[in-house]
Design an enzyme around this catalytic site. Structure first.
Site, PDB file in Angstrom:
ATOM      1  N   THR A   1       0.881  -1.167   0.000  1.00  0.00           N
ATOM      2  CA  THR A   1       0.000   0.000   0.000  1.00  0.00           C
ATOM      3  C   THR A   1       0.915   1.211   0.000  1.00  0.00           C
ATOM      4  OG1 THR A   1      -1.658  -1.106   1.385  1.00  0.00           O
ATOM      5  CG2 THR A   1      -1.672   1.269   1.461  1.00  0.00           C
TER       6      THR A   1
ATOM      7  N   ARG B   1     -13.153  -7.558  -3.178  1.00  0.00           N
ATOM      8  CA  ARG B   1     -12.594  -7.458  -1.812  1.00  0.00           C
ATOM      9  C   ARG B   1     -12.058  -6.040  -1.571  1.00  0.00           C
ATOM     10  NH1 ARG B   1      -7.288  -5.977   0.227  1.00  0.00           N
ATOM     11  NH2 ARG B   1      -7.034  -6.937   2.256  1.00  0.00           N
TER      12      ARG B   1
ATOM     13  N   GLY C   1      -9.952  -3.972   1.399  1.00  0.00           N
ATOM     14  CA  GLY C   1      -9.203  -4.135   2.646  1.00  0.00           C
ATOM     15  C   GLY C   1      -9.401  -2.930   3.550  1.00  0.00           C
ATOM     16  N   ASP C   2      -8.376  -2.625   4.313  1.00  0.00           N
ATOM     17  CA  ASP C   2      -8.465  -1.516   5.266  1.00  0.00           C
ATOM     18  C   ASP C   2      -8.159  -0.162   4.655  1.00  0.00           C
ATOM     19  OD1 ASP C   2      -5.793  -2.551   4.870  1.00  0.00           O
ATOM     20  OD2 ASP C   2      -5.158  -1.065   6.346  1.00  0.00           O
TER      21      ASP C   2
ATOM     22  N   THR D   1      -0.699  -0.589   7.302  1.00  0.00           N
ATOM     23  CA  THR D   1      -0.488  -1.379   6.091  1.00  0.00           C
ATOM     24  C   THR D   1      -0.407  -2.871   6.457  1.00  0.00           C
ATOM     25  OG1 THR D   1       1.917  -1.239   6.234  1.00  0.00           O
ATOM     26  CG2 THR D   1       0.818   0.475   4.961  1.00  0.00           C
TER      27      THR D   1
ATOM     28  N   GLY E   1      -4.936  -6.269   5.860  1.00  0.00           N
ATOM     29  CA  GLY E   1      -6.102  -5.389   5.953  1.00  0.00           C
ATOM     30  C   GLY E   1      -7.260  -5.996   6.718  1.00  0.00           C
TER      31      GLY E   1
HETATM   32  N1  ASP Z   1      -3.533  -3.245   3.735  1.00  0.00           N
HETATM   33  C1  ASP Z   1      -3.599  -3.530   2.319  1.00  0.00           C
HETATM   34  C2  ASP Z   1      -4.848  -4.284   2.018  1.00  0.00           C
HETATM   35  O1  ASP Z   1      -5.314  -5.028   2.873  1.00  0.00           O
HETATM   36  C3  ASP Z   1      -2.439  -4.301   1.809  1.00  0.00           C
HETATM   37  C4  ASP Z   1      -1.112  -3.940   2.387  1.00  0.00           C
HETATM   38  O2  ASP Z   1      -0.906  -2.859   2.876  1.00  0.00           O
HETATM   39  O3  ASP Z   1      -0.189  -4.788   2.357  1.00  0.00           O
HETATM   40  O4  ASP Z   1      -5.344  -4.185   0.924  1.00  0.00           O
END
Ligand code: ASP
Length: 314
Positions: free
Chosen positions: A165, A193, A195-196, A216, A219
Site C-alpha cells: 500500500t 474485496r 481491505g483496510d 499497512t 487489511g
Molecule cells: N492493507 C492492504 C490491504 O489489505 C495491503 C497492504 O498494505 O499490504 O489491501
C-alpha cells in the site's frame, strides 16, 4: 512541517515535500505523494502495475482524510482509472458521501473527468499468469470465471510479496494534518474485496487535535480491530503515541480465527513526532520514509517490533 510515508511511499516523497514547501494544503501534499506512487509501474501493490484480482483485473482502493474537518473521501474496487486517490479527493469535495465502491465509483470517476488508464501492465499480467499456471489445473484455469474462487483466495493470501500500500501522512507549519492512502490490495484477491486502506478508522484516521495514523499489510485484521481510529482515540485520551501503538498491536495480537498476518502502523503525534511499529521483524525491508522541514535528506525509519510470531498476529 513533516511527512511520513511507508516504504512504498518513497517515490512520492519529493512531490509531497515540494507541495508542502510551496505552502499548498495538506490534502494537496498527501494527494501529490500518493499520485506519484500510483503512476509508478514498479510498485506492484499500488495503482498502475499493481497486482490484479483472481480474475486478472486491477481493483484499487484509496482515500484521503483532512485532520481539521475530519472529512473523508474514499473509493473501493475502482477499475480503469490511474489515480484512485484523486477520485477520492473529488468525492470529498463534491459529494455528501464519504465512500463509493465498484461501479458507482467508476461512474463518479468518469463524471469528474478522471484519467482513464489500462492498469494491468504486461509484467503484472505475466506474474499473474505464472501464478495461475503453478497453482491451478488447466481445467480450473479454463473455468476460473465460472467456478468457485474462494479456495484460490486462501491460497494466494499466503505470500507476503502479494501485499502493499502507499500511505502518506503530513503536518504543515500550522499544525494541520492530512492522510492519503492507495492500494491495489492483495494480489489475486477475491473480486470486490476491499481491505483496510480505504476504510476510515481502519486503514487511516487523522484529527488535528491529536495526530494521524495509517496502517499497512493484513487489511482484514486492521478492519477487525479498527486500528487507526484506536490509535488516535488513545492519544485523545492522553496516551503517548508509543503507548497508543503498543495497545493497538496488543489488540491485534489477540485476534483469533480468520486471516491472521503482519501489520504495520505509521503514526504522527500532534507535535509531528513519528513512530512506526510492526508485529513482525523484517529488518529494514519495510523501513518508512520521513522528511522534516529543513532536511535535505529523506530519513529511513526502521519499524519497532512490538509483537512476535506466535502472538496471534502471525
Ligand atoms: N492493507 C492492504 C490491504 O489489505 C495491503 C497492504 O498494505 O499490504 O489491501
Amino acid at each position: 512541517m513533516v511527512i511520513l510515508a511507508n516504504c512504498e511511499g518513497l517515490t512520492g516523497m519529493p512531490a509531497a515535500r515540494d507541495a508542502l514547501e510551496a505552502g499548498r494544503s495538506v490534502l494537496d501534499v498527501v494527494e501529490q505523494g500518493v499520485r506519484a506512487v500510483e503512476a509508478d509501474p514498479r510498485v506492484h501493490s499500488v495503482g498502475r502495475g499493481g497486482h490484479p484480482n483472481l480474475l486478472g483485473e486491477v481493483e484499487c482502493d484509496a482515500a484521503l482524510m483532512d485532520g481539521a474537518t475530519r472529512m473523508v473521501g474514499a473509493v473501493g474496487a475502482l477499475s480503469g482509472y490511474l489515480h484512485a486517490v484523486s477520485v477520492a479527493r473529488e468525492l470529498l469535495q463534491r459529494l455528501p458521501h464519504a465512500f463509493l465502491v465498484g461501479a458507482g465509483a467508476a461512474r463518479f470517476a468518469a463524471e469528474v473527468g478522471a484519467e482513464p488508464a489500462e492498469m494491468l501492465t504486461p509484467e503484472a499480467r505475466g506474474t499473474h499468469e505464472r501464478w495461475l499456471a503453478e497453482h491451478l489445473t488447466p481445467e480450473q484455469r479454463e473455468r476460473l470465471g465460472q467456478g468457485p474462487l474462494a479456495p484460490h483466495a486462501w491460497r494466494s493470501s499466503q505470500t507476503l510479496i502479494s501485499r502493499g500500500t502507499v500511505v502518506v501522512l503530513a503536518r504543515n507549519a500550522r499544525g494541520e494534518f492530512a492522510v492519503g492512502t492507495s492500494t491495489s490490495g492483495w494480489a489475486r484477491k477475491y473480486p470486490g474485496r476491499i481491505g483496510d486502506t480505504a476504510v476510515v478508522g481502519a486503514g487511516f484516521y487523522v484529527d488535528d487535535r491529536y495526530g494521524a495514523c495509517a496502517c499497512t499489510h493484513s487489511g482484514e485484521m486492521i478492519l477487525r480491530a479498527g486500528t487507526s481510529r484506536a490509535v488516535v482515540l488513545a492519544m485523545q485520551r492522553g496516551a503517548t503515541m508509543e503507548e497508543a501503538c503498543a495497545d493497538a498491536i496488543g489488540d491485534l495480537a489477540r485476534l483469533r480465527g480468520g486471516y491472521l498476518g503482519p501489520v504495520l502502523i505509521h503514526t504522527l503525534d500532534r507535535h509531528g513526532r513519528a513512530h512506526v511499529v510492526s508485529t513482525h521483524d523484517y529488518g529494514d525491508r519495510f523501513a518508512a520514509c520521513l522528511w522534516r522541514e529543513g532536511s535535505l535528506e529523506i530519513e529511513r525509519v526502521r519499524p519497532c517490533v512490538l509483537a512476535t510470531p506466535g502472538g496471534g498476529a502471525t
